[in-house]
Structures are given as structure tokens and as C-alpha cells.
Design a protein around this motif. Structure first.
Motif, PDB file in Angstrom:
ATOM      1  N   MET A   1       0.880  -1.280   0.051  1.00  0.00           N
ATOM      2  CA  MET A   1       0.134   0.066   0.067  1.00  0.00           C
ATOM      3  C   MET A   1       0.959   1.258   0.010  1.00  0.00           C
ATOM      4  O   MET A   1       0.603   2.159  -0.552  1.00  0.00           O
ATOM      5  N   TYR A   2       2.033   1.094   0.606  1.00  0.00           N
ATOM      6  CA  TYR A   2       2.824   2.455   0.858  1.00  0.00           C
ATOM      7  C   TYR A   2       3.276   2.583  -0.541  1.00  0.00           C
ATOM      8  O   TYR A   2       3.840   3.769  -0.920  1.00  0.00           O
ATOM      9  N   LYS A   3       3.650   1.684  -1.393  1.00  0.00           N
ATOM     10  CA  LYS A   3       4.177   1.793  -2.844  1.00  0.00           C
ATOM     11  C   LYS A   3       3.246   2.771  -3.725  1.00  0.00           C
ATOM     12  O   LYS A   3       3.617   3.689  -4.309  1.00  0.00           O
ATOM     13  N   ALA A   4       1.863   2.329  -3.432  1.00  0.00           N
ATOM     14  CA  ALA A   4       1.191   2.947  -4.324  1.00  0.00           C
ATOM     15  C   ALA A   4       0.883   4.422  -3.770  1.00  0.00           C
ATOM     16  O   ALA A   4       0.862   5.327  -4.647  1.00  0.00           O
ATOM     17  N   PHE A   5       0.931   4.732  -2.661  1.00  0.00           N
ATOM     18  CA  PHE A   5       0.508   6.098  -2.086  1.00  0.00           C
ATOM     19  C   PHE A   5       2.236   6.933  -2.588  1.00  0.00           C
ATOM     20  O   PHE A   5       1.903   8.051  -2.846  1.00  0.00           O
ATOM     21  N   ASN A   6       3.175   6.311  -2.456  1.00  0.00           N
ATOM     22  CA  ASN A   6       4.568   6.860  -2.780  1.00  0.00           C
ATOM     23  C   ASN A   6       4.391   7.344  -4.301  1.00  0.00           C
ATOM     24  O   ASN A   6       4.811   8.264  -4.605  1.00  0.00           O
ATOM     25  N   THR A   7       3.926   6.427  -4.906  1.00  0.00           N
ATOM     26  CA  THR A   7       3.751   6.712  -6.359  1.00  0.00           C
ATOM     27  C   THR A   7       2.915   7.778  -7.019  1.00  0.00           C
ATOM     28  O   THR A   7       3.181   8.689  -7.574  1.00  0.00           O
ATOM     29  N   ASP A  30       7.201   4.554 -13.624  1.00  0.00           N
ATOM     30  CA  ASP A  30       6.949   4.000 -12.261  1.00  0.00           C
ATOM     31  C   ASP A  30       5.379   3.587 -12.108  1.00  0.00           C
ATOM     32  O   ASP A  30       5.109   2.475 -11.677  1.00  0.00           O
ATOM     33  N   ASP A  31       4.656   4.555 -12.603  1.00  0.00           N
ATOM     34  CA  ASP A  31       3.154   4.422 -12.603  1.00  0.00           C
ATOM     35  C   ASP A  31       3.027   3.252 -13.847  1.00  0.00           C
ATOM     36  O   ASP A  31       2.132   2.323 -13.579  1.00  0.00           O
ATOM     37  N   ILE A  32       3.538   3.312 -14.782  1.00  0.00           N
ATOM     38  CA  ILE A  32       3.159   2.215 -15.965  1.00  0.00           C
ATOM     39  C   ILE A  32       3.590   0.762 -15.180  1.00  0.00           C
ATOM     40  O   ILE A  32       2.792   0.006 -15.477  1.00  0.00           O
ATOM     41  N   VAL A  33       4.783   0.915 -14.754  1.00  0.00           N
ATOM     42  CA  VAL A  33       5.061  -0.421 -13.971  1.00  0.00           C
ATOM     43  C   VAL A  33       4.345  -1.037 -12.977  1.00  0.00           C
ATOM     44  O   VAL A  33       3.661  -2.135 -12.999  1.00  0.00           O
ATOM     45  N   PHE A  34       3.460   0.051 -12.101  1.00  0.00           N
ATOM     46  CA  PHE A  34       2.563  -0.417 -11.147  1.00  0.00           C
ATOM     47  C   PHE A  34       1.224  -0.715 -11.770  1.00  0.00           C
ATOM     48  O   PHE A  34       0.768  -1.650 -11.420  1.00  0.00           O
ATOM     49  N   LEU A  35       0.799   0.027 -12.920  1.00  0.00           N
ATOM     50  CA  LEU A  35      -0.266  -0.763 -13.605  1.00  0.00           C
ATOM     51  C   LEU A  35      -0.241  -2.008 -14.184  1.00  0.00           C
ATOM     52  O   LEU A  35      -1.087  -2.744 -14.362  1.00  0.00           O
ATOM     53  N   GLN A  40      -1.498  -7.800 -13.932  1.00  0.00           N
ATOM     54  CA  GLN A  40      -1.128  -9.383 -13.819  1.00  0.00           C
ATOM     55  C   GLN A  40      -1.740  -9.948 -12.625  1.00  0.00           C
ATOM     56  O   GLN A  40      -2.007 -11.059 -12.757  1.00  0.00           O
ATOM     57  N   ARG A  41      -1.842  -8.995 -11.487  1.00  0.00           N
ATOM     58  CA  ARG A  41      -2.397  -9.544 -10.451  1.00  0.00           C
ATOM     59  C   ARG A  41      -4.017  -9.886 -10.660  1.00  0.00           C
ATOM     60  O   ARG A  41      -4.643 -10.881  -9.966  1.00  0.00           O
ATOM     61  N   TYR A  42      -4.540  -8.964 -11.657  1.00  0.00           N
ATOM     62  CA  TYR A  42      -5.973  -9.362 -11.731  1.00  0.00           C
ATOM     63  C   TYR A  42      -6.007 -10.749 -12.761  1.00  0.00           C
ATOM     64  O   TYR A  42      -6.626 -11.570 -12.659  1.00  0.00           O
ATOM     65  N   LEU A  43      -5.158 -10.682 -13.687  1.00  0.00           N
ATOM     66  CA  LEU A  43      -5.119 -12.050 -14.817  1.00  0.00           C
ATOM     67  C   LEU A  43      -4.722 -13.290 -14.139  1.00  0.00           C
ATOM     68  O   LEU A  43      -5.120 -13.971 -14.536  1.00  0.00           O
ATOM     69  N   TYR A  44      -3.687 -13.041 -12.996  1.00  0.00           N
ATOM     70  CA  TYR A  44      -3.133 -14.410 -12.503  1.00  0.00           C
ATOM     71  C   TYR A  44      -3.373 -14.414 -10.972  1.00  0.00           C
ATOM     72  O   TYR A  44      -2.687 -14.059 -10.135  1.00  0.00           O
TER      73      TYR A  44
END
Length: 82
Positions: A1-7, A30-35, A40-44
Motif C-alpha cells: 500500500m505504501y508503494k501505491a501512496f508513494n507513487t 513507475d506508474d506504468i510498471v505499477f499498472l 497481472q495480479r488481476y489476470l493471475y
């Protein structure tokens, strides 16, 4: 969660503060990598039936916990009956 907030904070400051264009692009990278990670979490999704390195599955642990809860409620009911 902190990574999303940091981004999110990095993106905000990339728009507000004067900084080199290369750094702004790095923030959006960084945003693109996060998306991609979220996609991928959604797909797998996590396979809870898969056996881990200890030979256990999530389903087995869940069954054990349910059995313990049933035993606990049964013992509480038997105490009430006495």
C-alpha cells in the motif's frame, strides 16, 4: 500500500515542482510498471488449491480452522446445557 501512496505523491510533485523532464518521465515510468503489476495480479490470481513447499494447501488450513471453530462452539453449547 505504501508503494501505491508513494507513487501518487511522486506524480503530484512531478506536476507541481520544477524538475528535469527526465525525472518526470521516470515518475510516470513507475506508474506504468505499477499498472502492469496490478493488471497481472488481476489476470493471475492466487491459486489456493496449489500445494506449497510444506505440502499444505490453503483449503486444508481453512478446513482445519473450521473444524476447530465447530469444536469450540460444540464445547460451549455443551457447557451451557450443563
Amino acid at each position: 500500500m505504501y508503494k501505491a501512496f508513494n507513487t501518487f505523491i511522486d506524480d503530484l510533485f512531478a506536476f507541481i515542482i520544477k524538475m528535469p523532464t527526465a525525472h518526470r518521465l521516470a515518475c510516470f515510468r513507475d506508474d506504468i510498471v505499477f499498472l502492469i503489476y496490478l493488471y497481472q495480479r488481476y489476470l493471475y490470481p492466487v491459486d489456493h488449491t496449489r500445494v506449497n513447499e510444506f505440502g499444505e494447501t490453503f483449503d486444508e488450513e481453512k478446513k482445519i480452522e473450521e473444524e476447530k471453530e465447530e469444536e469450540k462452539t460444540a464445547s460451549q453449547e455443551s457447557k451451557k446445557d450443563r
